[in-house]
Design a protein around this motif. Structure first.
Motif, PDB file in Angstrom:
ATOM      1  N   PRO A  95       0.739  -1.213   0.111  1.00  0.00           N
ATOM      2  CA  PRO A  95      -0.026   0.096  -0.036  1.00  0.00           C
ATOM      3  C   PRO A  95       0.860   1.259  -0.009  1.00  0.00           C
ATOM      4  CG  PRO A  95       0.158  -0.943   2.033  1.00  0.00           C
ATOM      5  CD  PRO A  95       0.720  -1.757   1.338  1.00  0.00           C
ATOM      6  N   LEU A  96       0.439   2.181  -0.763  1.00  0.00           N
ATOM      7  CA  LEU A  96       1.205   3.552  -0.359  1.00  0.00           C
ATOM      8  C   LEU A  96       0.433   4.558   0.550  1.00  0.00           C
ATOM      9  CD1 LEU A  96       1.514   4.376  -4.370  1.00  0.00           C
ATOM     10  CD2 LEU A  96       3.051   3.384  -2.716  1.00  0.00           C
ATOM     11  N   VAL A  97       1.150   5.580   0.934  1.00  0.00           N
ATOM     12  CA  VAL A  97       0.639   6.429   1.993  1.00  0.00           C
ATOM     13  C   VAL A  97      -0.107   7.370   0.933  1.00  0.00           C
ATOM     14  CG1 VAL A  97       1.152   8.562   3.448  1.00  0.00           C
ATOM     15  CG2 VAL A  97       2.658   6.542   3.428  1.00  0.00           C
ATOM     16  N   GLU A  98      -1.719   7.584   1.574  1.00  0.00           N
ATOM     17  CA  GLU A  98      -2.432   8.523   0.732  1.00  0.00           C
ATOM     18  C   GLU A  98      -1.962   9.789   0.278  1.00  0.00           C
ATOM     19  OE1 GLU A  98      -7.201  10.120   1.088  1.00  0.00           O
ATOM     20  OE2 GLU A  98      -6.146   9.010   2.663  1.00  0.00           O
ATOM     21  N   GLY A  99      -1.624   9.916  -0.835  1.00  0.00           N
ATOM     22  CA  GLY A  99      -1.527  11.238  -1.429  1.00  0.00           C
ATOM     23  C   GLY A  99      -0.089  11.659  -1.772  1.00  0.00           C
ATOM     24  N   SER A 100       0.739  10.128  -1.525  1.00  0.00           N
ATOM     25  CA  SER A 100       2.073  10.241  -1.676  1.00  0.00           C
ATOM     26  C   SER A 100       2.544   9.082  -2.408  1.00  0.00           C
ATOM     27  CB  SER A 100       2.634  10.106  -0.280  1.00  0.00           C
ATOM     28  OG  SER A 100       4.040   9.817  -0.304  1.00  0.00           O
ATOM     29  N   SER A 101       3.890   8.854  -2.855  1.00  0.00           N
ATOM     30  CA  SER A 101       4.446   7.849  -3.574  1.00  0.00           C
ATOM     31  C   SER A 101       5.139   6.845  -2.626  1.00  0.00           C
ATOM     32  CB  SER A 101       5.466   8.398  -4.580  1.00  0.00           C
ATOM     33  OG  SER A 101       6.354   9.123  -4.249  1.00  0.00           O
ATOM     34  N   ASP A 102       5.200   7.364  -1.416  1.00  0.00           N
ATOM     35  CA  ASP A 102       5.792   6.501  -0.276  1.00  0.00           C
ATOM     36  C   ASP A 102       5.189   5.193  -0.174  1.00  0.00           C
ATOM     37  OD1 ASP A 102       7.904   8.514  -0.029  1.00  0.00           O
ATOM     38  OD2 ASP A 102       6.875   9.290   1.994  1.00  0.00           O
ATOM     39  N   ILE A 103       5.724   4.264   0.297  1.00  0.00           N
ATOM     40  CA  ILE A 103       5.033   2.807   0.581  1.00  0.00           C
ATOM     41  C   ILE A 103       4.812   2.980   2.014  1.00  0.00           C
ATOM     42  CG2 ILE A 103       5.502   0.568   1.128  1.00  0.00           C
ATOM     43  CD1 ILE A 103       7.421   0.426  -1.403  1.00  0.00           C
ATOM     44  N   ASP A 104       3.607   2.663   2.425  1.00  0.00           N
ATOM     45  CA  ASP A 104       3.054   2.730   3.549  1.00  0.00           C
ATOM     46  C   ASP A 104       3.396   1.385   4.395  1.00  0.00           C
ATOM     47  OD1 ASP A 104       1.828   3.341   6.245  1.00  0.00           O
ATOM     48  OD2 ASP A 104      -0.077   3.771   5.415  1.00  0.00           O
ATOM     49  N   TRP A 105       4.710   1.499   5.081  1.00  0.00           N
ATOM     50  CA  TRP A 105       5.107   0.341   5.599  1.00  0.00           C
ATOM     51  C   TRP A 105       4.404   0.152   7.228  1.00  0.00           C
ATOM     52  CZ3 TRP A 105       7.523  -3.087   3.041  1.00  0.00           C
ATOM     53  CH2 TRP A 105       8.446  -2.394   2.065  1.00  0.00           C
ATOM     54  N   ASP A 106       3.566   1.237   7.649  1.00  0.00           N
ATOM     55  CA  ASP A 106       2.787   1.079   8.907  1.00  0.00           C
ATOM     56  C   ASP A 106       1.482   0.552   8.509  1.00  0.00           C
ATOM     57  OD1 ASP A 106       4.790   2.337  10.653  1.00  0.00           O
ATOM     58  OD2 ASP A 106       4.566   3.754   9.112  1.00  0.00           O
TER      59      ASP A 106
END
Length: 211
Positions: free
Chosen positions: A49-60
């Motif tokens: 999954p990605l952080v909403e509004g970002s290209s960062d992977i949501d590792w949390d």
């Protein structure tokens, strides 16, 4: 000499926000530890999954973690006292190999990680659960500990760590609320160590003092 086989082991699931001190509490307990962070998906997994509004992977996000493989490892440790686990390199977001974890005849072991609460109910249904704990230290303390640790270990880039740290600090109360709603008991380090000692001795967890 008894002819009865040893009773199956049980697990204490130890969760809490990233940086809340789970690894320290697990080490202080003296019990064998299964690191649930080693069950993260690899960085090229298309289901991350990605952080909403970002290209960062949501590792949390729980979907960044392989709950089924982690649960299978816990089940095997409880049943036979050993299992093969991945070794995960957080800086590379990739598995670096595997190793064998043995708990011998220890009646209780710890499985610690930010997603431990996600499998509380499954472990309870399977008869594997000794206790489930959620460590809390307060958002500012957790932010400092997490940032210093992640920076020291070179887990990710500094900008990524700052973005993630700010996001998690704002979300910490909701993180704890979710983990307790999934069945984990919120506590500080001293209470956690007391409950771990009780589980290791085969006793019921001590009741929380009334306020």
């Amino acid at each position: 000499m008894s002819l009865h086989p040893p009773a199956p082991a049980r697990v204490v699931l130890l969760c809490g926000p990233s940086g809340s001190g789970k690894s320290l509490v697990a080490a202080l307990s003296g019990l064998p530890v299964l690191r649930l962070d080693d069950f993260y998906k690899e960085g090229d997994d298309p289901t991350l999954p990605l952080v909403e509004g970002s290209s960062d992977i949501d590792w949390d996000h729980p979907q960044s973690w392989d709950a089924e493989v982690a649960l299978a490892a816990i089940g095997e440790l409880c049943a036979v006292g050993r299992t093969t686990v991945p070794v995960y390199d957080i800086a590379r977001s990739a598995r670096a190999g595997e190793e064998t974890l043995e708990i011998e005849r220890t009646p209780v072991f710890i499985a610690e990680g930010i997603f431990a609460a996600e499998i509380v109910e499954r472990c309870r249904e399977l008869g594997l659960l000794a206790d489930a704990l959620c460590l809390t230290r307060g958002p500012l303390t957790t932010f400092r500990r997490r940032f210093v640790r992640d920076l020291k270990e070179g887990r990710k880039s500094v900008p990524f760590l700052l973005r993630r740290g700010w996001r998690l600090m704002r979300a910490e109360r909701s993180i704890v609320s979710r983990q307790t709603s999934l069945g984990a008991h919120a506590c500080d380090r001293d209470e956690a160590l007391g409950r771990l000692a009780a589980a290791a001795a085969g006793r019921r967890a001590p009741a929380r003092a009334a306020v």
